[in-house]
Design a protein around this motif. Structure first.
Motif, PDB file in Angstrom:
ATOM      1  N   LEU A 141       0.853  -1.180   0.000  1.00  0.00           N
ATOM      2  CA  LEU A 141       0.000   0.000   0.000  1.00  0.00           C
ATOM      3  C   LEU A 141       0.890   1.231   0.000  1.00  0.00           C
ATOM      4  O   LEU A 141       1.883   1.295   0.723  1.00  0.00           O
ATOM      5  CB  LEU A 141      -0.919  -0.010   1.233  1.00  0.00           C
ATOM      6  N   TYR A 142       0.538   2.186  -0.841  1.00  0.00           N
ATOM      7  CA  TYR A 142       1.348   3.394  -1.032  1.00  0.00           C
ATOM      8  C   TYR A 142       0.490   4.629  -0.835  1.00  0.00           C
ATOM      9  O   TYR A 142      -0.677   4.647  -1.196  1.00  0.00           O
ATOM     10  CB  TYR A 142       1.933   3.438  -2.450  1.00  0.00           C
ATOM     11  N   TRP A 143       1.120   5.687  -0.330  1.00  0.00           N
ATOM     12  CA  TRP A 143       0.492   7.004  -0.277  1.00  0.00           C
ATOM     13  C   TRP A 143       1.305   7.971  -1.141  1.00  0.00           C
ATOM     14  O   TRP A 143       2.541   7.943  -1.129  1.00  0.00           O
ATOM     15  CB  TRP A 143       0.439   7.552   1.149  1.00  0.00           C
ATOM     16  N   TYR A 144       0.577   8.801  -1.887  1.00  0.00           N
ATOM     17  CA  TYR A 144       1.160   9.839  -2.725  1.00  0.00           C
ATOM     18  C   TYR A 144       0.370  11.127  -2.513  1.00  0.00           C
ATOM     19  O   TYR A 144      -0.753  11.105  -2.014  1.00  0.00           O
ATOM     20  CB  TYR A 144       1.056   9.479  -4.213  1.00  0.00           C
ATOM     21  N   ARG A 145       0.935  12.256  -2.936  1.00  0.00           N
ATOM     22  CA  ARG A 145       0.159  13.489  -2.921  1.00  0.00           C
ATOM     23  C   ARG A 145       0.609  14.391  -4.059  1.00  0.00           C
ATOM     24  O   ARG A 145       1.738  14.306  -4.557  1.00  0.00           O
ATOM     25  CB  ARG A 145       0.278  14.219  -1.591  1.00  0.00           C
ATOM     26  N   ARG A 146      -0.325  15.251  -4.456  1.00  0.00           N
ATOM     27  CA  ARG A 146      -0.036  16.261  -5.464  1.00  0.00           C
ATOM     28  C   ARG A 146      -0.460  17.599  -4.877  1.00  0.00           C
ATOM     29  O   ARG A 146      -1.652  17.823  -4.604  1.00  0.00           O
ATOM     30  CB  ARG A 146      -0.793  15.994  -6.760  1.00  0.00           C
ATOM     31  N   VAL A 147       0.506  18.485  -4.673  1.00  0.00           N
ATOM     32  CA  VAL A 147       0.210  19.779  -4.081  1.00  0.00           C
ATOM     33  C   VAL A 147       0.499  20.882  -5.069  1.00  0.00           C
ATOM     34  O   VAL A 147       1.436  20.782  -5.864  1.00  0.00           O
ATOM     35  CB  VAL A 147       1.003  20.000  -2.767  1.00  0.00           C
ATOM     36  N   MET A 148      -0.352  21.913  -5.055  1.00  0.00           N
ATOM     37  CA  MET A 148      -0.142  23.154  -5.816  1.00  0.00           C
ATOM     38  C   MET A 148       0.280  22.915  -7.263  1.00  0.00           C
ATOM     39  O   MET A 148       1.198  23.567  -7.739  1.00  0.00           O
ATOM     40  CB  MET A 148       0.880  24.040  -5.105  1.00  0.00           C
ATOM     41  N   GLY A 149      -0.350  21.992  -7.953  1.00  0.00           N
ATOM     42  CA  GLY A 149      -0.081  21.775  -9.363  1.00  0.00           C
ATOM     43  C   GLY A 149       1.266  21.159  -9.663  1.00  0.00           C
ATOM     44  O   GLY A 149       1.678  21.109 -10.828  1.00  0.00           O
ATOM     45  N   LYS A 150       1.958  20.683  -8.643  1.00  0.00           N
ATOM     46  CA  LYS A 150       3.262  20.052  -8.879  1.00  0.00           C
ATOM     47  C   LYS A 150       3.082  18.580  -9.219  1.00  0.00           C
ATOM     48  O   LYS A 150       1.971  18.076  -9.302  1.00  0.00           O
ATOM     49  CB  LYS A 150       4.135  20.222  -7.635  1.00  0.00           C
ATOM     50  N   GLU A 151       4.209  17.900  -9.416  1.00  0.00           N
ATOM     51  CA  GLU A 151       4.126  16.486  -9.759  1.00  0.00           C
ATOM     52  C   GLU A 151       3.567  15.679  -8.605  1.00  0.00           C
ATOM     53  O   GLU A 151       3.635  16.063  -7.446  1.00  0.00           O
ATOM     54  CB  GLU A 151       5.518  15.918 -10.095  1.00  0.00           C
ATOM     55  N   ILE A 152       3.002  14.534  -8.935  1.00  0.00           N
ATOM     56  CA  ILE A 152       2.568  13.585  -7.924  1.00  0.00           C
ATOM     57  C   ILE A 152       3.813  13.024  -7.256  1.00  0.00           C
ATOM     58  O   ILE A 152       4.737  12.557  -7.930  1.00  0.00           O
ATOM     59  CB  ILE A 152       1.745  12.456  -8.568  1.00  0.00           C
ATOM     60  N   LYS A 153       3.841  13.104  -5.915  1.00  0.00           N
ATOM     61  CA  LYS A 153       5.024  12.697  -5.155  1.00  0.00           C
ATOM     62  C   LYS A 153       4.714  11.522  -4.223  1.00  0.00           C
ATOM     63  O   LYS A 153       3.674  11.505  -3.561  1.00  0.00           O
ATOM     64  CB  LYS A 153       5.533  13.862  -4.318  1.00  0.00           C
ATOM     65  N   PHE A 154       5.624  10.599  -4.160  1.00  0.00           N
ATOM     66  CA  PHE A 154       5.543   9.445  -3.271  1.00  0.00           C
ATOM     67  C   PHE A 154       5.720   9.895  -1.827  1.00  0.00           C
ATOM     68  O   PHE A 154       6.602  10.724  -1.532  1.00  0.00           O
ATOM     69  CB  PHE A 154       6.621   8.445  -3.663  1.00  0.00           C
ATOM     70  N   LEU A 155       4.920   9.346  -0.920  1.00  0.00           N
ATOM     71  CA  LEU A 155       5.052   9.632   0.503  1.00  0.00           C
ATOM     72  C   LEU A 155       5.627   8.431   1.249  1.00  0.00           C
ATOM     73  O   LEU A 155       6.668   8.530   1.902  1.00  0.00           O
ATOM     74  CB  LEU A 155       3.702  10.020   1.109  1.00  0.00           C
ATOM     75  N   LEU A 156       4.911   7.294   1.216  1.00  0.00           N
ATOM     76  CA  LEU A 156       5.438   6.115   1.900  1.00  0.00           C
ATOM     77  C   LEU A 156       4.810   4.837   1.366  1.00  0.00           C
ATOM     78  O   LEU A 156       3.823   4.876   0.631  1.00  0.00           O
ATOM     79  CB  LEU A 156       5.238   6.207   3.416  1.00  0.00           C
ATOM     80  N   HIS A 157       5.405   3.728   1.785  1.00  0.00           N
ATOM     81  CA  HIS A 157       5.050   2.396   1.295  1.00  0.00           C
ATOM     82  C   HIS A 157       4.960   1.430   2.470  1.00  0.00           C
ATOM     83  O   HIS A 157       5.883   1.348   3.277  1.00  0.00           O
ATOM     84  CB  HIS A 157       6.121   1.930   0.289  1.00  0.00           C
ATOM     85  N   PHE A 158       3.822   0.735   2.561  1.00  0.00           N
ATOM     86  CA  PHE A 158       3.635  -0.329   3.545  1.00  0.00           C
ATOM     87  C   PHE A 158       3.719  -1.681   2.835  1.00  0.00           C
ATOM     88  O   PHE A 158       3.189  -1.858   1.733  1.00  0.00           O
ATOM     89  CB  PHE A 158       2.243  -0.266   4.184  1.00  0.00           C
TER      90      PHE A 158
END
Lengths: 110, 113
Positions: free
Chosen positions: B32-49
């Motif tokens: 399971l992975y979490w990602y985020r996209r803030v302020m029109g920037k690229e989608i960024k990886f947060l963490l991996h379970f």
């Protein structure tokens, strides 16, 4: 970290046209995926293609891992193909998170 | 087969408040992975379970973010206290095996005012 560059950043085509989207990456990869982000923001899986060629209807993709690039082909474009297309890769080495490119914004005009 | 689901779809909170996002992966997917996209920037990886264990949390921006996956099923991502720059879309993804195809949920749009 690995760099992922997509081109062109924007593309406007007429319905029925063909297009080629490119993804260059700076290191070897063990996962490469193409996504289509629809107007509602959802990421739709198109291809899982760390190497080789795949086809799915009007879409096909080719990854040449040794030369570090991947191509997404869209034939006979339809207005529903509009949206942002993302390429994303995983380099391995224990890290499995995808690194995304900035995307190609495709607009298909009727 | 149900896809990845996320809740809520939208959240609007004030700066300083706490928000908890939930992700339910595809049944049987250990990764399971979490990602985020803030302020029109690229989608960024947060963490991996992998199951309930954090395999890689190199993308977590700071200690205001806490992710958990108790029991190895669903996961939560808590932001406490939220800041304006946390606004964006938070995506969750899951995969059957490591370095295999990841499937994304619809995302949670977080707005911090």
């Amino acid at each position: 970290g690995i760099q992922v560059e997509q081109s062109p950043p924007d593309l406007i085509l007429q319905e029925g046209a063909n297009s080629t989207l490119r993804c260059n990456f700076s290191d070897s990869v063990n996962n490469l995926q193409w996504f289509h982000q629809n107007p509602w923001g959802q990421l739709i899986n198109l291809f899982y293609i760390p190497s080789g060629t795949k086809q799915n209807g009007r879409l096909s993709a080719t990854t040449v891992a040794t030369e570090r690039y991947s191509l997404l082909y869209i034939s006979s474009s339809q207005t529903t193909d509009s949206g942002v297309y993302f390429c994303a890769v995983v380099t391995g080495g224990g890290a499995d998170g995808l690194t995304f490119g900035k995307g190609t914004h495709l607009i298909i005009q009727p | 087969e149900a896809g990845v689901t996320q809740f809520p779809s939208h959240s609007v909170i004030e700066k300083g408040q706490t928000v908890t996002l939930r992700c339910d992966p595809i049944s049987g997917h250990d990764n399971l992975y979490w990602y985020r996209r803030v302020m029109g920037k690229e989608i960024k990886f947060l963490l991996h379970f992998v199951k309930e264990s954090k395999q890689d949390e190199s993308g977590m921006p700071n200690n205001r973010f806490l992710a958990e996956r108790t029991g190895g099923t669903y996961s939560t991502l808590k932001v406490q206290p939220a800041e304006l720059e946390d606004s964006g879309v938070y995506f969750c993804a899951s995969s059957r095996d490591r370095a295999y195809e990841q499937y994304f949920g619809p995302g949670t749009r977080l707005t911090v005012t």
